[in-house]
Design an enzyme around this catalytic site. Structure first.
Site, PDB file in Angstrom:
ATOM      1  N   VAL A  45     -59.713  17.798  81.205  1.00 46.26           N
ATOM      2  CA  VAL A  45     -58.706  18.034  80.166  1.00 46.26           C
ATOM      3  C   VAL A  45     -57.299  17.991  80.736  1.00 46.26           C
ATOM      4  O   VAL A  45     -57.085  18.012  81.946  1.00 46.26           O
ATOM      5  CB  VAL A  45     -58.944  19.386  79.463  1.00 46.26           C
ATOM      6  N   THR A  87     -56.484  17.553  87.578  1.00 40.94           N
ATOM      7  CA  THR A  87     -55.714  18.036  88.724  1.00 40.94           C
ATOM      8  C   THR A  87     -55.294  19.470  88.451  1.00 40.94           C
ATOM      9  O   THR A  87     -54.678  19.760  87.437  1.00 40.94           O
ATOM     10  CB  THR A  87     -54.480  17.155  88.948  1.00 40.94           C
ATOM     11  N   GLU A 122     -59.533  13.220  91.013  1.00 40.29           N
ATOM     12  CA  GLU A 122     -59.476  11.798  90.685  1.00 40.29           C
ATOM     13  C   GLU A 122     -58.245  11.183  91.357  1.00 40.29           C
ATOM     14  O   GLU A 122     -57.162  11.716  91.259  1.00 40.29           O
ATOM     15  CB  GLU A 122     -59.380  11.663  89.154  1.00 40.29           C
ATOM     16  N   LEU A 178     -53.172  17.626  95.242  1.00 39.86           N
ATOM     17  CA  LEU A 178     -51.727  17.848  95.067  1.00 39.86           C
ATOM     18  C   LEU A 178     -50.944  17.250  96.232  1.00 39.86           C
ATOM     19  O   LEU A 178     -49.890  16.640  96.053  1.00 39.86           O
ATOM     20  CB  LEU A 178     -51.415  19.354  94.984  1.00 39.86           C
ATOM     21  N   LEU A 184     -47.333  10.620  98.364  1.00 38.70           N
ATOM     22  CA  LEU A 184     -47.033   9.316  97.745  1.00 38.70           C
ATOM     23  C   LEU A 184     -45.635   9.334  97.136  1.00 38.70           C
ATOM     24  O   LEU A 184     -44.831   8.417  97.347  1.00 38.70           O
ATOM     25  CB  LEU A 184     -48.079   8.983  96.679  1.00 38.70           C
ATOM     26  N   CYS A 233     -48.147  12.228  86.498  1.00 37.70           N
ATOM     27  CA  CYS A 233     -48.708  13.031  87.598  1.00 37.70           C
ATOM     28  C   CYS A 233     -47.721  13.501  88.650  1.00 37.70           C
ATOM     29  O   CYS A 233     -47.673  14.686  88.971  1.00 37.70           O
ATOM     30  CB  CYS A 233     -49.814  12.255  88.276  1.00 37.70           C
ATOM     31  N   LYS A 236     -45.241  16.367  87.807  1.00 37.07           N
ATOM     32  CA  LYS A 236     -45.994  17.561  87.436  1.00 37.07           C
ATOM     33  C   LYS A 236     -46.664  18.188  88.660  1.00 37.07           C
ATOM     34  O   LYS A 236     -46.611  19.398  88.867  1.00 37.07           O
ATOM     35  CB  LYS A 236     -47.059  17.168  86.400  1.00 37.07           C
TER      36      LYS A 236
HETATM   37  C1  UGA Z   1     -50.664   8.262  90.788  1.00 39.31           C
HETATM   38  C2  UGA Z   1     -51.365   8.075  92.139  1.00 39.31           C
HETATM   39  O1  UGA Z   1     -51.018   6.817  92.704  1.00 39.31           O
HETATM   40  C3  UGA Z   1     -52.876   8.149  91.976  1.00 39.31           C
HETATM   41  O2  UGA Z   1     -53.504   8.089  93.256  1.00 39.31           O
HETATM   42  C4  UGA Z   1     -53.247   9.469  91.305  1.00 39.31           C
HETATM   43  O3  UGA Z   1     -54.635   9.558  91.071  1.00 39.31           O
HETATM   44  C5  UGA Z   1     -52.524   9.540  89.970  1.00 39.31           C
HETATM   45  O4  UGA Z   1     -51.114   9.472  90.186  1.00 39.31           O
HETATM   46  C6  UGA Z   1     -52.896  10.830  89.318  1.00 39.31           C
HETATM   47  O5  UGA Z   1     -52.661  11.894  89.908  1.00 39.31           O
HETATM   48  O6  UGA Z   1     -53.527  10.799  88.259  1.00 39.31           O
HETATM   49  P1  UGA Z   1     -50.062   6.628  88.734  1.00 39.31           P
HETATM   50  O7  UGA Z   1     -49.057   7.687  88.385  1.00 39.31           O
HETATM   51  O8  UGA Z   1     -50.962   6.137  87.684  1.00 39.31           O
HETATM   52  O9  UGA Z   1     -50.998   7.155  89.956  1.00 39.31           O
HETATM   53  O10 UGA Z   1     -49.283   5.340  89.272  1.00 39.31           O
HETATM   54  P2  UGA Z   1     -48.609   4.934  90.668  1.00 39.31           P
HETATM   55  O11 UGA Z   1     -49.033   3.572  90.975  1.00 39.31           O
HETATM   56  O12 UGA Z   1     -48.820   5.937  91.705  1.00 39.31           O
HETATM   57  O13 UGA Z   1     -47.065   4.863  90.293  1.00 39.31           O
HETATM   58  C7  UGA Z   1     -46.314   6.028  90.020  1.00 39.31           C
HETATM   59  C8  UGA Z   1     -44.840   5.691  89.903  1.00 39.31           C
HETATM   60  O14 UGA Z   1     -44.309   5.360  91.182  1.00 39.31           O
HETATM   61  C9  UGA Z   1     -44.523   4.490  89.016  1.00 39.31           C
HETATM   62  O15 UGA Z   1     -43.396   4.784  88.226  1.00 39.31           O
HETATM   63  C10 UGA Z   1     -44.243   3.371  89.992  1.00 39.31           C
HETATM   64  O16 UGA Z   1     -43.373   2.395  89.473  1.00 39.31           O
HETATM   65  C11 UGA Z   1     -43.610   4.131  91.133  1.00 39.31           C
HETATM   66  N1  UGA Z   1     -43.747   3.457  92.432  1.00 39.31           N
HETATM   67  C12 UGA Z   1     -44.969   3.274  92.995  1.00 39.31           C
HETATM   68  C13 UGA Z   1     -42.607   3.029  93.108  1.00 39.31           C
HETATM   69  O17 UGA Z   1     -41.467   3.189  92.620  1.00 39.31           O
HETATM   70  N2  UGA Z   1     -42.747   2.422  94.323  1.00 39.31           N
HETATM   71  C14 UGA Z   1     -43.959   2.230  94.907  1.00 39.31           C
HETATM   72  O18 UGA Z   1     -44.005   1.668  96.029  1.00 39.31           O
HETATM   73  C15 UGA Z   1     -45.094   2.657  94.225  1.00 39.31           C
END
Ligand code: UGA
Length: 421
Positions: A45, A87, A122, A178, A184, A233, A236
Protein backbone atom coordinates in the site's frame (compact mmCIF):
# COMPACT_ATOMS: atom_id res chain seq x y z
CA UNK A 1 -8.79 -3.06 -25.76
CA UNK A 2 -9.15 -3.27 -22.00
CA UNK A 3 -5.44 -3.93 -21.50
CA UNK A 4 -4.53 -0.59 -23.03
CA UNK A 5 -6.37 1.09 -20.18
CA UNK A 6 -4.32 -0.03 -17.21
CA UNK A 7 -4.19 2.70 -14.59
CA UNK A 8 -0.44 3.11 -15.17
CA UNK A 9 1.56 3.29 -18.39
CA UNK A 10 4.53 0.98 -18.07
CA UNK A 11 6.25 -0.50 -21.14
CA UNK A 12 5.57 -4.27 -21.33
CA UNK A 13 3.05 -4.39 -18.50
CA UNK A 14 -0.10 -4.58 -20.60
CA UNK A 15 1.26 -7.63 -22.40
CA UNK A 16 2.03 -9.44 -19.14
CA UNK A 17 -1.44 -8.78 -17.78
CA UNK A 18 -2.94 -9.94 -21.05
CA UNK A 19 -0.94 -13.18 -20.99
CA UNK A 20 -1.62 -14.28 -17.42
CA UNK A 21 -4.86 -12.69 -16.34
CA UNK A 22 -7.31 -15.39 -15.40
CA UNK A 23 -4.53 -18.01 -15.39
CA UNK A 24 -2.44 -17.17 -12.35
CA UNK A 25 -3.19 -13.48 -12.00
CA UNK A 26 -6.55 -12.50 -10.57
CA UNK A 27 -7.88 -9.12 -9.51
CA UNK A 28 -10.41 -9.08 -6.71
CA UNK A 29 -12.04 -6.71 -4.26
CA UNK A 30 -13.05 -9.57 -1.96
CA UNK A 31 -10.49 -8.77 0.72
CA UNK A 32 -11.87 -11.11 3.36
CA UNK A 33 -11.86 -14.26 1.30
CA UNK A 34 -8.57 -13.48 -0.44
CA UNK A 35 -6.84 -13.10 2.92
CA UNK A 36 -8.46 -16.27 4.25
CA UNK A 37 -7.07 -18.52 1.52
CA UNK A 38 -3.66 -16.83 1.22
CA UNK A 39 -0.41 -18.46 2.35
CA UNK A 40 1.58 -15.34 1.67
CA UNK A 41 0.41 -11.72 1.58
CA UNK A 42 2.35 -8.75 0.24
CA UNK A 43 1.49 -5.41 1.81
CA UNK A 44 2.03 -3.00 -1.08
CA UNK A 45 0.00 0.00 0.00
CA UNK A 46 0.81 3.68 -0.28
CA UNK A 47 2.98 5.26 2.44
CA UNK A 48 2.92 8.99 1.64
CA UNK A 49 4.49 11.74 3.72
CA UNK A 50 2.26 12.83 6.59
CA UNK A 51 0.64 16.17 5.85
CA UNK A 52 -0.22 17.01 9.46
CA UNK A 53 0.40 15.91 13.03
CA UNK A 54 3.62 14.55 14.46
CA UNK A 55 6.34 14.33 11.80
CA UNK A 56 4.29 16.32 9.26
CA UNK A 57 6.25 16.93 6.07
CA UNK A 58 8.80 14.22 6.85
CA UNK A 59 7.47 11.01 8.41
CA UNK A 60 5.65 8.33 6.42
CA UNK A 61 1.95 7.95 7.00
CA UNK A 62 1.50 4.35 8.05
CA UNK A 63 -2.26 4.29 8.42
CA UNK A 64 -2.78 2.06 5.38
CA UNK A 65 -0.06 -0.34 6.50
CA UNK A 66 -1.69 -0.58 9.89
CA UNK A 67 -5.18 -1.14 8.53
CA UNK A 68 -3.82 -3.83 6.18
CA UNK A 69 -2.25 -5.60 9.15
CA UNK A 70 -5.53 -5.35 11.05
CA UNK A 71 -7.52 -6.86 8.19
CA UNK A 72 -5.01 -9.65 7.80
CA UNK A 73 -5.11 -10.40 11.50
CA UNK A 74 -8.90 -10.51 11.35
CA UNK A 75 -9.41 -12.82 8.37
CA UNK A 76 -6.28 -14.97 8.13
CA UNK A 77 -6.52 -18.68 8.83
CA UNK A 78 -3.73 -21.10 9.77
CA UNK A 79 -0.19 -19.91 9.13
CA UNK A 80 0.25 -16.76 7.04
CA UNK A 81 3.44 -15.10 5.87
CA UNK A 82 3.09 -11.32 5.71
CA UNK A 83 5.57 -9.54 3.49
CA UNK A 84 6.33 -5.81 3.63
CA UNK A 85 6.63 -4.68 0.03
CA UNK A 86 5.88 -0.98 0.55
CA UNK A 87 8.87 1.19 1.43
CA UNK A 88 8.67 1.66 5.16
CA UNK A 89 10.57 3.30 7.98
CA UNK A 90 12.92 1.02 9.90
CA UNK A 91 11.16 -0.94 12.63
CA UNK A 92 7.73 -0.97 10.95
CA UNK A 93 7.80 -4.77 11.05
CA UNK A 94 7.54 -4.45 14.80
CA UNK A 95 4.18 -2.66 14.45
CA UNK A 96 2.86 -5.22 11.99
CA UNK A 97 3.98 -8.09 14.21
CA UNK A 98 2.38 -6.64 17.27
CA UNK A 99 -0.96 -6.21 15.50
CA UNK A 100 -0.83 -9.71 14.06
CA UNK A 101 0.17 -11.26 17.37
CA UNK A 102 -2.81 -9.76 19.12
CA UNK A 103 -5.23 -11.32 16.65
CA UNK A 104 -5.84 -14.55 18.50
CA UNK A 105 -6.86 -12.58 21.56
CA UNK A 106 -9.04 -10.24 19.51
CA UNK A 107 -11.84 -12.67 18.97
CA UNK A 108 -11.56 -14.28 22.37
CA UNK A 109 -9.66 -17.50 22.47
CA UNK A 110 -6.88 -19.16 20.51
CA UNK A 111 -7.91 -19.48 16.89
CA UNK A 112 -4.63 -21.13 15.99
CA UNK A 113 -3.52 -18.30 13.72
CA UNK A 114 0.20 -17.92 13.27
CA UNK A 115 2.16 -15.34 11.31
CA UNK A 116 5.65 -14.52 10.25
CA UNK A 117 6.68 -11.12 8.94
CA UNK A 118 9.23 -10.62 6.18
CA UNK A 119 10.64 -7.51 4.57
CA UNK A 120 11.10 -7.70 0.80
CA UNK A 121 11.67 -4.20 -0.57
CA UNK A 122 11.01 -3.37 -4.18
CA UNK A 123 13.83 -1.84 -6.24
CA UNK A 124 12.18 -1.47 -9.64
CA UNK A 125 12.16 1.90 -11.38
CA UNK A 126 9.26 3.25 -13.41
CA UNK A 127 9.67 2.97 -17.16
CA UNK A 128 11.91 -0.10 -16.79
CA UNK A 129 9.83 -1.97 -14.23
CA UNK A 130 9.30 -5.15 -16.23
CA UNK A 131 12.99 -5.57 -16.99
CA UNK A 132 13.93 -4.69 -13.39
CA UNK A 133 11.60 -7.43 -12.19
CA UNK A 134 12.87 -10.01 -14.67
CA UNK A 135 16.58 -9.16 -14.25
CA UNK A 136 17.01 -7.69 -10.79
CA UNK A 137 20.46 -6.64 -9.49
CA UNK A 138 19.43 -8.31 -6.26
CA UNK A 139 16.43 -9.52 -4.34
CA UNK A 140 16.45 -8.64 -0.65
CA UNK A 141 14.60 -10.68 1.94
CA UNK A 142 14.74 -9.75 5.61
CA UNK A 143 13.30 -11.91 8.33
CA UNK A 144 13.79 -14.02 11.40
CA UNK A 145 12.15 -17.26 10.49
CA UNK A 146 14.14 -19.40 8.08
CA UNK A 147 11.22 -21.50 6.84
CA UNK A 148 9.32 -18.42 5.72
CA UNK A 149 12.40 -16.84 4.17
CA UNK A 150 13.02 -20.03 2.21
CA UNK A 151 9.45 -20.14 1.01
CA UNK A 152 9.62 -16.63 -0.42
CA UNK A 153 13.09 -17.34 -1.80
CA UNK A 154 11.66 -20.37 -3.58
CA UNK A 155 9.33 -18.11 -5.58
CA UNK A 156 12.14 -15.84 -6.75
CA UNK A 157 14.40 -18.80 -7.55
CA UNK A 158 12.10 -19.59 -10.47
CA UNK A 159 13.77 -16.79 -12.42
CA UNK A 160 16.51 -15.25 -10.25
CA UNK A 161 19.91 -16.90 -9.60
CA UNK A 162 20.43 -17.77 -5.95
CA UNK A 163 23.57 -15.62 -5.58
CA UNK A 164 21.43 -12.57 -6.29
CA UNK A 165 19.08 -13.30 -3.43
CA UNK A 166 20.31 -11.67 -0.22
CA UNK A 167 18.86 -12.54 3.15
CA UNK A 168 19.33 -10.27 6.16
CA UNK A 169 17.62 -9.46 9.40
CA UNK A 170 14.39 -7.47 9.21
CA UNK A 171 15.87 -4.13 10.17
CA UNK A 172 18.77 -4.27 7.71
CA UNK A 173 16.34 -5.02 4.94
CA UNK A 174 14.02 -2.13 5.80
CA UNK A 175 16.93 0.27 6.16
CA UNK A 176 18.69 -0.84 2.96
CA UNK A 177 15.74 0.24 0.85
CA UNK A 178 15.86 3.79 2.22
CA UNK A 179 19.64 3.95 1.91
CA UNK A 180 19.66 2.66 -1.67
CA UNK A 181 17.29 5.44 -2.71
CA UNK A 182 19.23 8.03 -0.70
CA UNK A 183 22.50 7.01 -2.43
CA UNK A 184 20.87 7.15 -5.88
CA UNK A 185 19.40 10.59 -5.21
CA UNK A 186 22.73 11.73 -3.81
CA UNK A 187 24.45 10.93 -7.11
CA UNK A 188 21.90 13.05 -8.96
CA UNK A 189 22.33 16.02 -6.62
CA UNK A 190 26.10 15.65 -6.86
CA UNK A 191 26.16 15.70 -10.66
CA UNK A 192 23.67 18.58 -10.68
CA UNK A 193 26.03 20.72 -8.60
CA UNK A 194 28.69 19.88 -11.19
CA UNK A 195 26.39 21.06 -14.01
CA UNK A 196 26.46 24.55 -12.51
CA UNK A 197 30.24 24.52 -12.22
CA UNK A 198 30.49 23.45 -15.87
CA UNK A 199 28.30 26.28 -17.09
CA UNK A 200 30.56 28.82 -15.41
CA UNK A 201 33.84 27.30 -16.53
CA UNK A 202 33.33 26.10 -20.11
CA UNK A 203 33.42 22.44 -19.04
CA UNK A 204 30.73 20.03 -20.17
CA UNK A 205 28.91 17.94 -17.58
CA UNK A 206 28.36 15.07 -20.03
CA UNK A 207 32.09 14.83 -20.59
CA UNK A 208 32.89 15.11 -16.90
CA UNK A 209 30.31 12.42 -16.04
CA UNK A 210 31.79 10.13 -18.67
CA UNK A 211 35.35 10.65 -17.46
CA UNK A 212 34.44 10.25 -13.81
CA UNK A 213 32.05 7.34 -14.33
CA UNK A 214 34.66 5.26 -16.16
CA UNK A 215 36.28 4.67 -12.79
CA UNK A 216 34.72 1.34 -11.93
CA UNK A 217 34.60 2.32 -8.27
CA UNK A 218 32.27 5.19 -9.21
CA UNK A 219 30.39 3.59 -12.11
CA UNK A 220 28.71 5.11 -15.16
CA UNK A 221 25.05 4.85 -14.23
CA UNK A 222 22.91 7.49 -12.59
CA UNK A 223 25.26 10.34 -13.43
CA UNK A 224 22.95 12.23 -15.73
CA UNK A 225 22.46 15.86 -14.78
CA UNK A 226 19.01 17.28 -15.32
CA UNK A 227 16.24 19.30 -13.73
CA UNK A 228 16.50 17.29 -10.52
CA UNK A 229 14.92 14.06 -9.44
CA UNK A 230 11.16 13.65 -9.33
CA UNK A 231 8.96 10.65 -8.82
CA UNK A 232 7.13 9.33 -5.82
CA UNK A 233 10.12 7.86 -4.00
CA UNK A 234 13.38 9.75 -3.69
CA UNK A 235 12.15 12.84 -1.91
CA UNK A 236 9.78 10.90 0.31
CA UNK A 237 12.36 8.33 1.29
CA UNK A 238 15.04 10.91 2.07
CA UNK A 239 12.62 12.97 4.14
CA UNK A 240 11.79 9.80 5.96
CA UNK A 241 15.45 9.03 6.54
CA UNK A 242 15.97 12.57 7.80
CA UNK A 243 13.07 12.13 10.21
CA UNK A 244 14.44 8.84 11.49
CA UNK A 245 17.89 10.40 12.03
CA UNK A 246 16.35 13.28 13.96
CA UNK A 247 14.33 10.85 16.08
CA UNK A 248 17.54 9.03 16.88
CA UNK A 249 19.20 12.28 17.92
CA UNK A 250 21.56 12.19 14.92
CA UNK A 251 21.32 15.86 14.02
CA UNK A 252 24.40 16.03 11.77
CA UNK A 253 23.39 12.92 9.87
CA UNK A 254 19.91 14.35 9.29
CA UNK A 255 21.40 17.62 7.99
CA UNK A 256 23.73 15.71 5.67
CA UNK A 257 20.96 13.80 3.90
CA UNK A 258 18.64 16.80 3.88
CA UNK A 259 21.15 18.71 1.76
CA UNK A 260 20.37 16.39 -1.17
CA UNK A 261 16.81 17.68 -1.27
CA UNK A 262 17.96 21.28 -0.93
CA UNK A 263 20.26 20.92 -3.95
CA UNK A 264 17.41 19.35 -5.89
CA UNK A 265 15.17 22.37 -5.21
CA UNK A 266 18.03 24.75 -5.99
CA UNK A 267 18.63 23.12 -9.38
CA UNK A 268 15.02 23.69 -10.41
CA UNK A 269 15.08 27.28 -9.24
CA UNK A 270 18.34 27.84 -11.12
CA UNK A 271 16.87 26.61 -14.41
CA UNK A 272 13.88 28.90 -14.05
CA UNK A 273 16.05 31.90 -13.24
CA UNK A 274 18.34 31.21 -16.20
CA UNK A 275 15.40 31.09 -18.59
CA UNK A 276 13.95 34.36 -17.30
CA UNK A 277 17.35 36.04 -17.45
CA UNK A 278 17.96 34.96 -21.07
CA UNK A 279 14.56 36.34 -22.05
CA UNK A 280 15.66 39.83 -20.89
CA UNK A 281 14.42 39.31 -17.32
CA UNK A 282 10.80 39.43 -18.40
CA UNK A 283 8.56 36.59 -19.53
CA UNK A 284 5.21 38.27 -18.96
CA UNK A 285 2.96 37.32 -21.87
CA UNK A 286 5.73 35.38 -23.59
CA UNK A 287 4.86 32.01 -25.07
CA UNK A 288 6.95 29.22 -23.61
CA UNK A 289 6.62 25.64 -24.79
CA UNK A 290 7.25 22.91 -22.24
CA UNK A 291 8.31 19.64 -23.84
CA UNK A 292 7.66 16.87 -21.35
CA UNK A 293 5.66 16.87 -18.13
CA UNK A 294 6.30 13.43 -16.64
CA UNK A 295 9.15 13.12 -14.11
CA UNK A 296 11.13 10.96 -16.53
CA UNK A 297 10.62 9.36 -19.94
CA UNK A 298 8.53 6.25 -20.51
CA UNK A 299 6.06 6.92 -17.75
CA UNK A 300 2.88 8.98 -17.44
CA UNK A 301 3.61 9.60 -13.76
CA UNK A 302 3.87 13.28 -12.82
CA UNK A 303 4.34 12.92 -9.07
CA UNK A 304 7.00 15.41 -7.91
CA UNK A 305 7.86 16.09 -11.53
CA UNK A 306 10.39 18.94 -11.86
CA UNK A 307 8.16 20.22 -14.68
CA UNK A 308 5.45 21.04 -12.14
CA UNK A 309 7.76 23.15 -9.98
CA UNK A 310 9.21 25.02 -12.93
CA UNK A 311 5.84 25.57 -14.65
CA UNK A 312 4.46 27.09 -11.45
CA UNK A 313 7.37 29.48 -11.24
CA UNK A 314 6.94 30.48 -14.89
CA UNK A 315 3.19 30.96 -14.48
CA UNK A 316 3.84 33.16 -11.47
CA UNK A 317 5.88 35.40 -13.83
CA UNK A 318 2.77 35.71 -16.05
CA UNK A 319 4.17 33.61 -18.91
CA UNK A 320 1.90 31.78 -21.31
CA UNK A 321 2.69 28.06 -21.19
CA UNK A 322 2.07 25.51 -23.92
CA UNK A 323 2.58 22.04 -22.50
CA UNK A 324 3.28 18.91 -24.52
CA UNK A 325 3.76 15.37 -23.29
CA UNK A 326 3.30 12.17 -25.32
CA UNK A 327 1.78 10.26 -22.40
CA UNK A 328 0.52 12.72 -19.80
CA UNK A 329 -2.98 13.94 -20.67
CA UNK A 330 -4.48 17.41 -20.46
CA UNK A 331 -6.43 16.75 -17.29
CA UNK A 332 -3.39 15.53 -15.38
CA UNK A 333 -1.43 18.59 -16.47
CA UNK A 334 -4.13 20.97 -15.27
CA UNK A 335 -4.70 19.04 -12.04
CA UNK A 336 -1.00 19.19 -11.24
CA UNK A 337 -0.90 22.97 -11.63
CA UNK A 338 -4.18 23.89 -9.99
CA UNK A 339 -3.87 25.18 -6.47
CA UNK A 340 -0.67 27.04 -7.22
CA UNK A 341 -0.36 30.08 -5.05
CA UNK A 342 0.33 33.55 -6.46
CA UNK A 343 -0.89 32.58 -9.89
CA UNK A 344 -3.81 34.59 -11.09
CA UNK A 345 -6.02 33.50 -13.98
CA UNK A 346 -3.51 30.91 -14.97
CA UNK A 347 -6.07 28.76 -16.79
CA UNK A 348 -6.15 31.38 -19.54
CA UNK A 349 -2.40 31.22 -19.86
CA UNK A 350 -2.11 27.46 -19.92
CA UNK A 351 -2.51 25.49 -23.12
CA UNK A 352 -2.15 21.77 -23.64
CA UNK A 353 -1.04 20.91 -27.17
CA UNK A 354 -0.19 17.48 -28.50
CA UNK A 355 0.99 18.76 -31.89
CA UNK A 356 4.56 20.04 -31.56
CA UNK A 357 4.67 22.30 -34.67
CA UNK A 358 1.45 23.92 -33.48
CA UNK A 359 2.82 24.30 -29.97
CA UNK A 360 5.99 26.05 -31.11
CA UNK A 361 4.20 28.49 -33.41
CA UNK A 362 4.90 32.05 -32.20
CA UNK A 363 6.77 30.71 -29.21
CA UNK A 364 9.61 32.69 -27.68
CA UNK A 365 11.20 29.68 -26.05
CA UNK A 366 11.08 25.92 -25.84
CA UNK A 367 12.01 24.27 -22.55
CA UNK A 368 12.79 20.55 -22.70
CA UNK A 369 11.92 18.99 -19.36
CA UNK A 370 11.63 15.24 -20.07
CA UNK A 371 13.98 13.11 -22.17
CA UNK A 372 11.23 11.57 -24.35
CA UNK A 373 12.57 9.98 -27.51
CA UNK A 374 10.03 12.05 -29.46
CA UNK A 375 12.12 15.14 -28.74
CA UNK A 376 15.51 13.89 -29.85
CA UNK A 377 15.17 14.33 -33.60
CA UNK A 378 12.82 17.25 -33.97
CA UNK A 379 13.34 19.31 -37.14
CA UNK A 380 14.43 22.55 -35.49
CA UNK A 381 15.37 24.07 -38.80
CA UNK A 382 11.73 23.94 -39.78
CA UNK A 383 10.17 24.56 -36.36
CA UNK A 384 12.14 27.75 -35.67
CA UNK A 385 10.79 29.50 -38.79
CA UNK A 386 7.47 30.08 -37.08
CA UNK A 387 8.91 30.99 -33.68
CA UNK A 388 9.19 34.57 -32.54
CA UNK A 389 12.72 36.00 -32.78
CA UNK A 390 15.01 35.97 -30.95
CA UNK A 391 13.99 32.41 -30.11
CA UNK A 392 15.47 30.12 -27.52
CA UNK A 393 15.81 26.45 -26.75
CA UNK A 394 16.54 25.40 -23.19
CA UNK A 395 17.57 21.78 -22.97
CA UNK A 396 17.67 20.52 -19.37
CA UNK A 397 18.15 16.88 -20.38
CA UNK A 398 21.08 17.15 -22.81
CA UNK A 399 19.14 15.43 -25.56
CA UNK A 400 19.95 17.88 -28.34
CA UNK A 401 23.42 17.79 -29.80
CA UNK A 402 24.63 21.32 -30.49
CA UNK A 403 25.58 20.08 -33.99
CA UNK A 404 21.86 19.71 -34.75
CA UNK A 405 21.37 23.45 -34.33
CA UNK A 406 24.37 24.72 -36.28
CA UNK A 407 23.55 27.49 -38.72
CA UNK A 408 19.99 27.63 -37.44
CA UNK A 409 18.61 30.91 -36.16
CA UNK A 410 18.10 29.74 -32.58
CA UNK A 411 19.72 30.60 -29.27
CA UNK A 412 20.62 27.49 -27.36
CA UNK A 413 21.15 26.91 -23.66
CA UNK A 414 21.97 23.43 -22.46
CA UNK A 415 22.21 22.46 -18.81
CA UNK A 416 25.80 21.81 -17.77
CA UNK A 417 27.22 22.71 -21.15
CA UNK A 418 29.65 25.59 -20.71
CA UNK A 419 29.96 26.00 -24.46
CA UNK A 420 26.29 26.40 -25.30
CA UNK A 421 26.10 30.12 -24.60
C1 UGA B 1 13.58 4.92 -8.02
C2 UGA B 1 14.76 3.95 -7.93
O1 UGA B 1 15.59 4.08 -9.07
C3 UGA B 1 14.27 2.52 -7.82
O2 UGA B 1 15.38 1.64 -7.62
C4 UGA B 1 13.33 2.40 -6.63
O3 UGA B 1 12.79 1.09 -6.52
C5 UGA B 1 12.18 3.38 -6.83
O4 UGA B 1 12.70 4.70 -6.92
C6 UGA B 1 11.26 3.25 -5.67
O5 UGA B 1 11.70 3.44 -4.52
O6 UGA B 1 10.11 2.84 -5.86
P1 UGA B 1 12.01 5.80 -10.02
O7 UGA B 1 11.71 6.93 -9.09
O8 UGA B 1 10.89 5.09 -10.66
O9 UGA B 1 12.90 4.68 -9.24
O10 UGA B 1 12.91 6.34 -11.22
P2 UGA B 1 14.47 6.69 -11.40
O11 UGA B 1 14.90 6.10 -12.66
O12 UGA B 1 15.25 6.35 -10.22
O13 UGA B 1 14.44 8.27 -11.60
C7 UGA B 1 14.14 9.15 -10.54
C8 UGA B 1 14.40 10.58 -10.96
O14 UGA B 1 15.80 10.82 -11.07
C9 UGA B 1 13.82 10.97 -12.31
O15 UGA B 1 13.25 12.26 -12.21
C10 UGA B 1 15.01 10.96 -13.24
O16 UGA B 1 14.86 11.84 -14.34
C11 UGA B 1 16.11 11.41 -12.32
N1 UGA B 1 17.45 10.96 -12.74
C12 UGA B 1 17.76 9.64 -12.76
C13 UGA B 1 18.41 11.90 -13.09
O17 UGA B 1 18.16 13.13 -13.07
N2 UGA B 1 19.65 11.47 -13.45
C14 UGA B 1 19.99 10.16 -13.48
O18 UGA B 1 21.15 9.84 -13.83
C15 UGA B 1 19.02 9.22 -13.14
Amino acid sequence: GEYQNLPVFEPGLAQIVKDVRGKNLFFSIDVQNSIKIADLIFISVNTPIKSHGIGAGEASDLKWVESSAREISMYAEGHTIVVEKSTLPVKTARIIKSILESSNQNLGGDLGKTFSVLSNPEFLAEGTAVNDLENPDRVLIGGEDKTSIDLLKEIYLRWVKSDKIITTNLWSSELSKLIANAFLAQRISSINTVSAICESTGANVEEVALAVGKDSRIGEKFLKSGPGFGGSCFKKDILNLVYICKSLGLKEVAAYWNEIIKINDWQQDRIYRTLVEKLYGNISGKRIVILGFSFKANTNDTRNSPAITICRKLLAEDAQLVIHDPKVGEKDVFDALVGSENIINFEKRLIYEINIPKATENADAVLIMTEWEDYINLDWKKLQIKMRKPSWIFDTRSIISPEQLKRIDLNFWQLGNGESY
